[in-house]
Design a protein around this motif. Structure first.
Motif, PDB file in Angstrom:
ATOM      1  N   ASP A  82     -12.078 -13.978  -8.888  1.00  0.00           N
ATOM      2  CA  ASP A  82     -11.758 -15.325  -8.430  1.00  0.00           C
ATOM      3  C   ASP A  82     -11.905 -15.385  -6.913  1.00  0.00           C
ATOM      4  O   ASP A  82     -11.620 -14.403  -6.215  1.00  0.00           O
ATOM      5  CB  ASP A  82     -10.324 -15.696  -8.829  1.00  0.00           C
ATOM      6  N   PRO A  83     -12.357 -16.511  -6.376  1.00  0.00           N
ATOM      7  CA  PRO A  83     -12.681 -16.585  -4.950  1.00  0.00           C
ATOM      8  C   PRO A  83     -11.485 -16.281  -4.051  1.00  0.00           C
ATOM      9  O   PRO A  83     -10.375 -16.745  -4.302  1.00  0.00           O
ATOM     10  CB  PRO A  83     -13.158 -18.032  -4.770  1.00  0.00           C
ATOM     11  N   VAL A  84     -11.730 -15.458  -3.025  1.00  0.00           N
ATOM     12  CA  VAL A  84     -10.710 -15.111  -2.034  1.00  0.00           C
ATOM     13  C   VAL A  84     -11.338 -15.125  -0.646  1.00  0.00           C
ATOM     14  O   VAL A  84     -12.541 -14.958  -0.491  1.00  0.00           O
ATOM     15  CB  VAL A  84     -10.102 -13.716  -2.306  1.00  0.00           C
ATOM     16  N   GLU A  85     -10.494 -15.325   0.361  1.00  0.00           N
ATOM     17  CA  GLU A  85     -10.949 -15.278   1.747  1.00  0.00           C
ATOM     18  C   GLU A  85     -10.964 -13.828   2.240  1.00  0.00           C
ATOM     19  O   GLU A  85     -10.408 -12.930   1.610  1.00  0.00           O
ATOM     20  CB  GLU A  85     -10.000 -16.099   2.623  1.00  0.00           C
ATOM     21  N   ASN A  86     -11.605 -13.623   3.379  1.00  0.00           N
ATOM     22  CA  ASN A  86     -11.592 -12.336   4.081  1.00  0.00           C
ATOM     23  C   ASN A  86     -12.020 -11.176   3.186  1.00  0.00           C
ATOM     24  O   ASN A  86     -11.292 -10.189   3.021  1.00  0.00           O
ATOM     25  CB  ASN A  86     -10.188 -12.065   4.650  1.00  0.00           C
ATOM     26  N   LEU A  87     -13.196 -11.309   2.595  1.00  0.00           N
ATOM     27  CA  LEU A  87     -13.703 -10.234   1.739  1.00  0.00           C
ATOM     28  C   LEU A  87     -13.936  -8.952   2.527  1.00  0.00           C
ATOM     29  O   LEU A  87     -13.935  -7.859   1.956  1.00  0.00           O
ATOM     30  CB  LEU A  87     -14.999 -10.675   1.052  1.00  0.00           C
ATOM     31  N   GLU A  88     -14.128  -9.083   3.851  1.00  0.00           N
ATOM     32  CA  GLU A  88     -14.359  -7.878   4.650  1.00  0.00           C
ATOM     33  C   GLU A  88     -13.148  -6.946   4.603  1.00  0.00           C
ATOM     34  O   GLU A  88     -13.292  -5.730   4.759  1.00  0.00           O
ATOM     35  CB  GLU A  88     -14.661  -8.255   6.113  1.00  0.00           C
ATOM     36  N   ASP A  89     -11.962  -7.518   4.400  1.00  0.00           N
ATOM     37  CA  ASP A  89     -10.755  -6.687   4.332  1.00  0.00           C
ATOM     38  C   ASP A  89     -10.757  -5.788   3.112  1.00  0.00           C
ATOM     39  O   ASP A  89      -9.943  -4.872   3.013  1.00  0.00           O
ATOM     40  CB  ASP A  89      -9.505  -7.579   4.301  1.00  0.00           C
ATOM     41  N   ARG A  90     -11.645  -6.045   2.164  1.00  0.00           N
ATOM     42  CA  ARG A  90     -11.723  -5.230   0.946  1.00  0.00           C
ATOM     43  C   ARG A  90     -12.723  -4.095   1.102  1.00  0.00           C
ATOM     44  O   ARG A  90     -13.029  -3.413   0.138  1.00  0.00           O
ATOM     45  CB  ARG A  90     -12.108  -6.105  -0.248  1.00  0.00           C
ATOM     46  N   MET A  91     -13.236  -3.933   2.310  1.00  0.00           N
ATOM     47  CA  MET A  91     -14.180  -2.856   2.590  1.00  0.00           C
ATOM     48  C   MET A  91     -13.498  -1.810   3.461  1.00  0.00           C
ATOM     49  O   MET A  91     -12.651  -2.116   4.312  1.00  0.00           O
ATOM     50  CB  MET A  91     -15.416  -3.402   3.324  1.00  0.00           C
ATOM     51  N   LEU A 145     -13.084  -0.848  -1.273  1.00  0.00           N
ATOM     52  CA  LEU A 145     -11.836  -0.125  -1.530  1.00  0.00           C
ATOM     53  C   LEU A 145     -11.581  -0.139  -3.031  1.00  0.00           C
ATOM     54  O   LEU A 145     -11.194  -1.153  -3.595  1.00  0.00           O
ATOM     55  CB  LEU A 145     -10.684  -0.796  -0.784  1.00  0.00           C
ATOM     56  N   GLU A 146     -11.824   0.993  -3.680  1.00  0.00           N
ATOM     57  CA  GLU A 146     -11.759   1.059  -5.138  1.00  0.00           C
ATOM     58  C   GLU A 146     -10.657   1.974  -5.651  1.00  0.00           C
ATOM     59  O   GLU A 146     -10.319   1.933  -6.829  1.00  0.00           O
ATOM     60  CB  GLU A 146     -13.096   1.542  -5.709  1.00  0.00           C
ATOM     61  N   LEU A 147     -10.096   2.847  -4.793  1.00  0.00           N
ATOM     62  CA  LEU A 147      -9.115   3.830  -5.227  1.00  0.00           C
ATOM     63  C   LEU A 147      -7.833   3.671  -4.408  1.00  0.00           C
ATOM     64  O   LEU A 147      -7.832   3.083  -3.324  1.00  0.00           O
ATOM     65  CB  LEU A 147      -9.651   5.260  -5.048  1.00  0.00           C
ATOM     66  N   PHE A 148      -6.753   4.215  -4.963  1.00  0.00           N
ATOM     67  CA  PHE A 148      -5.469   4.224  -4.263  1.00  0.00           C
ATOM     68  C   PHE A 148      -5.043   5.669  -4.070  1.00  0.00           C
ATOM     69  O   PHE A 148      -4.928   6.435  -5.035  1.00  0.00           O
ATOM     70  CB  PHE A 148      -4.406   3.475  -5.050  1.00  0.00           C
ATOM     71  N   PRO A 154      -7.210   4.759  -9.908  1.00  0.00           N
ATOM     72  CA  PRO A 154      -7.907   3.487  -9.697  1.00  0.00           C
ATOM     73  C   PRO A 154      -6.929   2.420  -9.216  1.00  0.00           C
ATOM     74  O   PRO A 154      -5.725   2.472  -9.498  1.00  0.00           O
ATOM     75  CB  PRO A 154      -8.463   3.161 -11.096  1.00  0.00           C
ATOM     76  N   LEU A 155      -7.473   1.449  -8.464  1.00  0.00           N
ATOM     77  CA  LEU A 155      -6.624   0.369  -7.953  1.00  0.00           C
ATOM     78  C   LEU A 155      -5.859  -0.311  -9.081  1.00  0.00           C
ATOM     79  O   LEU A 155      -4.683  -0.631  -8.948  1.00  0.00           O
ATOM     80  CB  LEU A 155      -7.473  -0.677  -7.223  1.00  0.00           C
ATOM     81  N   LYS A 156      -6.526  -0.519 -10.220  1.00  0.00           N
ATOM     82  CA  LYS A 156      -5.895  -1.238 -11.325  1.00  0.00           C
ATOM     83  C   LYS A 156      -4.689  -0.483 -11.851  1.00  0.00           C
ATOM     84  O   LYS A 156      -3.648  -1.076 -12.151  1.00  0.00           O
ATOM     85  CB  LYS A 156      -6.901  -1.481 -12.441  1.00  0.00           C
ATOM     86  N   LEU A 163      -5.503  -5.661  -4.703  1.00  0.00           N
ATOM     87  CA  LEU A 163      -5.298  -5.287  -3.313  1.00  0.00           C
ATOM     88  C   LEU A 163      -4.195  -6.108  -2.674  1.00  0.00           C
ATOM     89  O   LEU A 163      -3.350  -5.607  -1.945  1.00  0.00           O
ATOM     90  CB  LEU A 163      -6.613  -5.474  -2.541  1.00  0.00           C
ATOM     91  N   HIS A 164      -4.194  -7.402  -2.970  1.00  0.00           N
ATOM     92  CA  HIS A 164      -3.155  -8.282  -2.400  1.00  0.00           C
ATOM     93  C   HIS A 164      -1.772  -7.808  -2.803  1.00  0.00           C
ATOM     94  O   HIS A 164      -0.865  -7.766  -1.971  1.00  0.00           O
ATOM     95  CB  HIS A 164      -3.400  -9.706  -2.893  1.00  0.00           C
ATOM     96  N   LEU A 165      -1.604  -7.434  -4.075  1.00  0.00           N
ATOM     97  CA  LEU A 165      -0.298  -6.962  -4.544  1.00  0.00           C
ATOM     98  C   LEU A 165       0.094  -5.668  -3.845  1.00  0.00           C
ATOM     99  O   LEU A 165       1.206  -5.524  -3.367  1.00  0.00           O
ATOM    100  CB  LEU A 165      -0.329  -6.757  -6.062  1.00  0.00           C
ATOM    101  N   LEU A 166      -0.849  -4.717  -3.745  1.00  0.00           N
ATOM    102  CA  LEU A 166      -0.521  -3.427  -3.163  1.00  0.00           C
ATOM    103  C   LEU A 166      -0.231  -3.547  -1.673  1.00  0.00           C
ATOM    104  O   LEU A 166       0.644  -2.856  -1.145  1.00  0.00           O
ATOM    105  CB  LEU A 166      -1.679  -2.450  -3.385  1.00  0.00           C
TER     106      LEU A 166
END
Length: 570
Positions: free
Chosen positions: A147-156, A164-167, A191-193, A306-309
């Protein structure tokens, strides 16, 4: 961001010489692609046959052939790009324009349309038109959409420019795949999930704890209101007595009455003001807790891992609150108020003074009776202590969670269920242990320290009691037990159960049994006071000491039950 959705893959079709989409693409032996005309002109003007990208030198000019695969891909790309641009132009008026606060399409030029999805690979948000390549092109179908989110760069990853795929559980942070093999290679990953699900469960637990805190504070408000009511009832009763005393007096008595009422009303107002302040503070805490509850609930409903974590640490703990356990509204004492008022007009109220003296004499007599009663209890405790026996705990009966001392004198509940032999005597479900010694006649007495505990059960039980499945601690099931529930709620498990009103909680409890008499008595050893007695009991089997220290309760009830040596009272 790119100018068109398909331009996100355009780099794959650009010639590194002319920087335009391939025309008659050819491949060099080193694997790099160029327009045929571009690479030919480059080699014709250069001193050697050099690959412009990797700088590999060819001794003999390579023979170049059209790369049919890339040529077909370029043709499809041109066609798709043209179709997408036409469709975007024709349908932009039909789609929703992004409103303030909504995520807009990064590809749209001019009027920005509302984004339908965001791509975690491209780090771009797309409207319905520009999303189509991700739904039709095989290479783009593998991209991760959300679903659309702002600041996709923060996910890199800022260090490796990877998603960012792992925790990392070791450092409690989100990392990319390269981080897991470089900077964090010795750490533990999930995994993040998976971490998201765990943190979401913790948030749900936090929400439940906050709701429990809110409920406790609401109960505390009711307790305070009840205290105010008791205070008011006491004040009303004292005022009535004052009116009855002073109505027989003349003017001086009237002045004394007015002074009496004023003094008591001021005390009551002070009490009510104190209660109002406490209630206001409690309601403010409830408001803050409800606000936090809403934030936790909203975060727990988020599907954005990511937002939750990232927000979890700040919301996991409940907001700082006051410990209200010992907070009480103490009703003011009105004792002696009437006496003081009477003293003001003592010349006119000799008879009233006489009556007051009589009342005080009655109170003194009552105190003397209580003192004599205590002496009797001390003598009674000293008598039963003569029948003290040496009691040790039987590990073969202990629930697997119980931890017994080596000398068999102490027991508390642990957090781990031990793997113990499945004896028929062992309590499997209830946190209970029996003494090794049994008694089938005469009298016996033992003492158990319960200091520091918030829950416990103590007494005696007959030999044939149930050890497995659901157990009811009652007389008909063979238990003669008293217990502490929830720190200050004492109860005798009689038929029916009896709530015990104790002036203070005992730190050491004495248990006395007279087998032939059918008597089981419990004593507060330090206060030399009787707690409760089961009378008229019919014993036909062996009796065993019964101890239940209760669950550990997160460390709140970690203190052990201790079988103490009996020191007879002086």
């Amino acid at each position: 961001m790119s100018a068109a959705s398909c331009l996100l893959s355009e780099d794959e079709f650009l010639c590194s010489i002319c920087l335009d989409v391939f025309t008659d693409p050819v491949s060099t032996p080193c694997g790099h692609n160029y327009c045929k005309n571009c690479i030919t002109q480059h080699w014709n003007t250069a001193d050697q046959y050099l690959c412009p990208v990797c700088k590999k030198v060819f001794n003999i000019k390579p023979e170049l052939h059209i790369n049919t695969f890339i040529s077909e891909m370029v043709a499809k790309f041109r066609k798709l790009n043209k179709s997408t641009q036409q469709k975007a132009s024709s349908s932009s008026s039909e789609q929703q324009v992004a409103k303030p606060g909504e995520v807009s399409c990064d590809v749209c030029t001019g009027t920005k349309l509302k984004a339908l999805k965001s791509c975690l690979v491209c780090l771009t948000s797309y409207c319905e038109t520009h999303l189509e390549p991700h739904l039709t092109v095989s290479g783009l179908k593998r991209h991760q959409l959300m679903d659309p989110v702002e600041n996709l760069e923060d996910r890199m990853c800022t260090k490796h420019d990877k998603p960012l795929e792992l925790f990392c559980k070791t450092d409690q942070t989100c990392v990319c795949m390269l981080c897991s093999v470089l900077d964090h290679r010795t750490h533990e990953f999930v995994p993040l999930k998976e971490e998201y699900e765990g943190k979401k469960a913790e948030l749900e637990k936090t929400e439940a704890e906050i709701q429990q805190m809110i409920q406790k504070r609401r109960l505390k408000i009711e307790e305070i209101k009840h205290s105010v009511k008791i205070s008011k009832d006491d004040a009303d009763r004292e005022k009535a007595e004052g009116v009855q005393v002073f109505t027989a007096l003349k003017e001086s008595v009237d002045r004394g009455l007015n002074q009496l009422i004023k003094e008591m009303e001021e005390k009551q107002k002070t009490t009510e003001k104190q209660a109002e302040d406490l209630i206001t503070e409690l309601e403010q805490e409830i408001s803050e807790l409800m606000k936090r509850s809403t934030e936790v609930e909203q975060l727990s409903l988020s599907e954005d891992h990511l937002h939750l974590l990232q927000n979890f640490p700040s919301l996991k703990a409940a907001p700082p609150t006051k410990d209200w356990t010992e907070v009480r509204v103490r009703p003011p004492s009105y004792e002696g108020t009437v006496v003081r008022a009477v003293a003001v007009v003592r010349a006119e109220s000799l008879q009233l003074l006489i009556e007051e003296v009589k009342r005080l004499s009655t109170e003194v007599e009552l105190k003397m009776v209580n003192k004599e009663e205590k002496k009797l209890f001390e003598a009674e405790l000293k008598r039963v202590q003569q029948y003290a026996v040496d009691v040790t705990l039987d590990p073969d009966t202990a629930n697997p969670k119980l931890i017994l001392s080596d000398d068999g004198k102490q027991v508390h509940c642990g957090d781990v269920k031990k793997n113990l032999p499945d004896n028929p005597e062992r309590f499997k479900r209830y946190i209970t242990v029996l003494g090794k010694q049994s008694f089938s006649s005469g009298r016996f007495y033992f003492e158990v320290q319960v200091k520091g505990k918030t829950k416990w059960k103590l007494g005696v039980a007959r030999e044939s009691i149930k050890r497995r499945g659901k157990i009811t601690l009652s007389l008909k099931c063979g238990y003669w037990v008293i217990c502490l529930r929830n720190e200050s709620d004492y109860e005798a498990l009689d038929d029916p159960s009896v709530r015990l009103s104790l002036k203070s909680g005992p730190e050491k409890v004495g248990v006395f049994v007279d087998y032939e008499e059918g008597l089981v008595s419990f004593y507060d050893v330090d206060a030399a006071a009787l707690i409760y007695s089961f009378t008229g009991c019919s014993f036909t089997e062996k009796l065993y000491p019964f101890l239940s220290p209760g669950l550990n309760d997160g460390g709140k009830n970690s203190a052990p039950l201790i079988i103490c040596p009996v020191n007879q009272t002086e």
